[in-house]
Scaffold this motif. Structure first.
Motif, PDB file in Angstrom:
ATOM      1  N   TRP A  41       7.932   7.916 -24.953  1.00  0.00           N
ATOM      2  CA  TRP A  41       6.831   7.572 -24.678  1.00  0.00           C
ATOM      3  C   TRP A  41       7.036   5.885 -23.285  1.00  0.00           C
ATOM      4  O   TRP A  41       9.099   5.855 -23.188  1.00  0.00           O
ATOM      5  CB  TRP A  41       6.131   6.789 -25.662  1.00  0.00           C
ATOM      6  CG  TRP A  41       5.213   6.129 -25.406  1.00  0.00           C
ATOM      7  CD1 TRP A  41       5.238   4.626 -25.409  1.00  0.00           C
ATOM      8  CD2 TRP A  41       3.912   6.111 -25.113  1.00  0.00           C
ATOM      9  NE1 TRP A  41       4.228   4.156 -24.939  1.00  0.00           N
ATOM     10  CE2 TRP A  41       3.117   5.756 -25.088  1.00  0.00           C
ATOM     11  CE3 TRP A  41       2.590   7.732 -25.436  1.00  0.00           C
ATOM     12  CZ2 TRP A  41       1.669   5.002 -25.057  1.00  0.00           C
ATOM     13  CZ3 TRP A  41       1.961   8.095 -24.796  1.00  0.00           C
ATOM     14  CH2 TRP A  41       1.164   6.938 -24.847  1.00  0.00           C
ATOM     15  N   SER A  42       6.971   5.846 -22.832  1.00  0.00           N
ATOM     16  CA  SER A  42       7.635   4.869 -21.978  1.00  0.00           C
ATOM     17  C   SER A  42       5.568   3.908 -21.333  1.00  0.00           C
ATOM     18  O   SER A  42       5.118   3.699 -20.579  1.00  0.00           O
ATOM     19  CB  SER A  42       7.794   5.520 -20.575  1.00  0.00           C
ATOM     20  OG  SER A  42       7.878   4.550 -19.466  1.00  0.00           O
ATOM     21  N   ARG A  85      13.068  11.450 -23.611  1.00  0.00           N
ATOM     22  CA  ARG A  85      12.320   9.853 -23.518  1.00  0.00           C
ATOM     23  C   ARG A  85      11.232  10.700 -23.720  1.00  0.00           C
ATOM     24  O   ARG A  85      10.437  10.892 -23.310  1.00  0.00           O
ATOM     25  CB  ARG A  85      11.908   9.766 -22.150  1.00  0.00           C
ATOM     26  CG  ARG A  85      11.186   8.724 -22.136  1.00  0.00           C
ATOM     27  CD  ARG A  85      11.423   7.597 -20.910  1.00  0.00           C
ATOM     28  NE  ARG A  85      11.495   8.691 -19.374  1.00  0.00           N
ATOM     29  CZ  ARG A  85      13.168   7.778 -19.106  1.00  0.00           C
ATOM     30  NH1 ARG A  85      13.609   6.996 -19.052  1.00  0.00           N
ATOM     31  NH2 ARG A  85      13.271   8.982 -17.783  1.00  0.00           N
ATOM     32  N   GLU A 131      10.456   2.251 -23.591  1.00  0.00           N
ATOM     33  CA  GLU A 131      10.329   3.456 -23.606  1.00  0.00           C
ATOM     34  C   GLU A 131      10.968   3.546 -25.349  1.00  0.00           C
ATOM     35  O   GLU A 131      11.727   3.197 -26.043  1.00  0.00           O
ATOM     36  CB  GLU A 131      11.144   3.610 -22.839  1.00  0.00           C
ATOM     37  CG  GLU A 131      10.501   2.652 -21.265  1.00  0.00           C
ATOM     38  CD  GLU A 131      11.470   4.160 -20.403  1.00  0.00           C
ATOM     39  OE1 GLU A 131      10.800   4.616 -19.131  1.00  0.00           O
ATOM     40  OE2 GLU A 131      12.846   4.141 -20.007  1.00  0.00           O
ATOM     41  N   ARG A 132       9.971   4.724 -25.278  1.00  0.00           N
ATOM     42  CA  ARG A 132      10.546   5.069 -27.238  1.00  0.00           C
ATOM     43  C   ARG A 132      11.400   6.703 -26.962  1.00  0.00           C
ATOM     44  O   ARG A 132      11.006   7.207 -25.671  1.00  0.00           O
ATOM     45  CB  ARG A 132       9.509   5.964 -28.038  1.00  0.00           C
ATOM     46  CG  ARG A 132       9.278   4.257 -29.060  1.00  0.00           C
ATOM     47  CD  ARG A 132       8.267   2.864 -27.994  1.00  0.00           C
ATOM     48  NE  ARG A 132       7.958   1.882 -28.914  1.00  0.00           N
ATOM     49  CZ  ARG A 132       8.338   0.746 -28.713  1.00  0.00           C
ATOM     50  NH1 ARG A 132       7.535   0.671 -27.097  1.00  0.00           N
ATOM     51  NH2 ARG A 132       7.251   0.382 -29.105  1.00  0.00           N
ATOM     52  N   TYR A 175      13.689   5.995 -31.015  1.00  0.00           N
ATOM     53  CA  TYR A 175      14.520   4.090 -30.659  1.00  0.00           C
ATOM     54  C   TYR A 175      13.201   4.057 -30.031  1.00  0.00           C
ATOM     55  O   TYR A 175      12.919   4.590 -28.329  1.00  0.00           O
ATOM     56  CB  TYR A 175      15.861   4.528 -30.250  1.00  0.00           C
ATOM     57  CG  TYR A 175      16.849   4.789 -31.443  1.00  0.00           C
ATOM     58  CD1 TYR A 175      17.848   3.917 -32.600  1.00  0.00           C
ATOM     59  CD2 TYR A 175      17.405   6.262 -32.010  1.00  0.00           C
ATOM     60  CE1 TYR A 175      18.235   3.803 -33.335  1.00  0.00           C
ATOM     61  CE2 TYR A 175      18.095   6.685 -32.111  1.00  0.00           C
ATOM     62  CZ  TYR A 175      18.966   5.479 -33.578  1.00  0.00           C
ATOM     63  OH  TYR A 175      19.874   6.080 -33.874  1.00  0.00           O
ATOM     64  N   GLN A 176      13.103   3.060 -30.157  1.00  0.00           N
ATOM     65  CA  GLN A 176      12.782   1.594 -28.659  1.00  0.00           C
ATOM     66  C   GLN A 176      14.214   1.315 -27.568  1.00  0.00           C
ATOM     67  O   GLN A 176      15.113   0.466 -28.486  1.00  0.00           O
ATOM     68  CB  GLN A 176      11.764   1.262 -28.952  1.00  0.00           C
ATOM     69  CG  GLN A 176      11.777  -0.085 -30.181  1.00  0.00           C
ATOM     70  CD  GLN A 176      10.876  -0.765 -30.535  1.00  0.00           C
ATOM     71  OE1 GLN A 176       9.891  -0.383 -30.611  1.00  0.00           O
ATOM     72  NE2 GLN A 176      10.574  -2.048 -29.844  1.00  0.00           N
TER      73      GLN A 176
END
Length: 293
Positions: free
Chosen positions: A259-260, A257, A57-58, A42-43
């Motif tokens: 990716w941000s 988390r 963020e993903r 999700y993002q």
């Protein structure tokens, strides 16, 4: 594969047809089952969970655990849009829950579970929550930073006398840092919304009541009912607005988390194509690859 041979006969001998058939009838169903019942990606689309989650963020959601146990207090969950008018038809409802592109996924924190008594009130000018008659300490996760209104596209009415802001965001910021040194979002001073009555930025301070009476509520949760809220209490649309959440709509627990990045783009490749140089500057490296508590 013998079943496929019986169904498609001699056509199945063609390598291209065989590849297409196996993708459509084997690979895609397996991928769908994994994506639907085991894990999800999700993002973050909004500011409602700041600063636990930031827009752009993903994250990874564990969907398997909730097939064997119920959500617990404090867990961050992924859920289907709770205000959507779901169909009473079981087949259509199943489609809406797992396949419909018209239903968005939301992210909130579980505050109360079935059987709990939860009450929100204002004490000494600050919103507080009582869970089963005990005051709840939420300092570990509730947003401690002020949020400031910024716009993407303004529209001016009445010959410039009044300005109505559309497509706006409330972004968390650290008031001790200059705008170009912010740790959460890059804030353009020219896009800060100014209140024409006071000639000052529109800011919502943490640990203060919302303008509406959404901080005042009381529920005794029934079977399969949950009370969920966003960590960004001054910018979240949650159970304090629309009431208890039907547990049927919960479909995952946020655990990691991945990716941000400070971006509103739904696809990272679009941001890279639009901003090939600044793309790498937008990455919040210190927030990548982290387990969520």
């Amino acid at each position: 594969m013998k079943i496929m041979e019986k169904i498609f006969g001699k056509w199945y001998q063609n390598s291209f047809v065989k590849l297409v058939v196996e993708i459509v009838f084997i690979v895609l169903p397996i991928a769908f089952a994994i994506r639907t019942f085991i894990f999800g990606l999700y993002q973050v689309p909004s500011e409602s969970m700041e600063t636990t989650f930031l827009v752009g963020e993903r994250f990874f959601a564990d969907k398997l655990s909730y097939w064997f146990r119920k959500p617990k207090r404090g867990e961050i969950i992924s859920l289907n849009d709770p205000v959507y008018p779901y169909s009473n038809n079981p087949v259509k409802r199943l489609y809406e829950k797992y396949l419909s592109p018209n239903i968005s996924s939301w992210t909130k924190r579980v505050i109360a579970i079935p059987g709990d008594h939860i009450k929100g009130t204002i004490e000494d000018g600050h919103p507080v929550i009582y869970l089963n008659s005990q005051r709840l300490d939420e300092t570990a996760y509730v947003n401690k930073y002020p949020i400031i209104m910024t716009y993407i596209k303004p529209i001016t009415l009445s010959a410039g006398v009044h300005t109505q802001v559309i497509n706006h965001q409330f972004k968390s910021y650290d008031p001790t840092l200059p705008w170009d040194k912010q740790i959460f979002y890059k804030i353009d001073p020219d896009k800060i919304v100014i209140d024409i009555r006071t000639n000052k930025p529109i800011i919502r301070m943490p640990n203060t009541p919302n303008e509406k009476a959404k901080d005042i509520f009381e529920y005794k949760l029934g079977e399969n009912q949950y009370f969920v809220r966003g960590d960004n209490r001054r910018g979240s649309y949650d159970s304090s607005d629309w009431g208890p959440l039907n547990g049927e709509l919960i479909h995952g627990r946020i655990v990691f988390r991945i990716w941000s990045m400070d971006t509103d783009e739904p696809w990272l490749i679009l941001d890279l194509l639009k901003n090939p140089i600044d793309f790498w500057k937008k990455i919040r490296w210190s927030r990548c690859l982290q387990w969520i508590k």
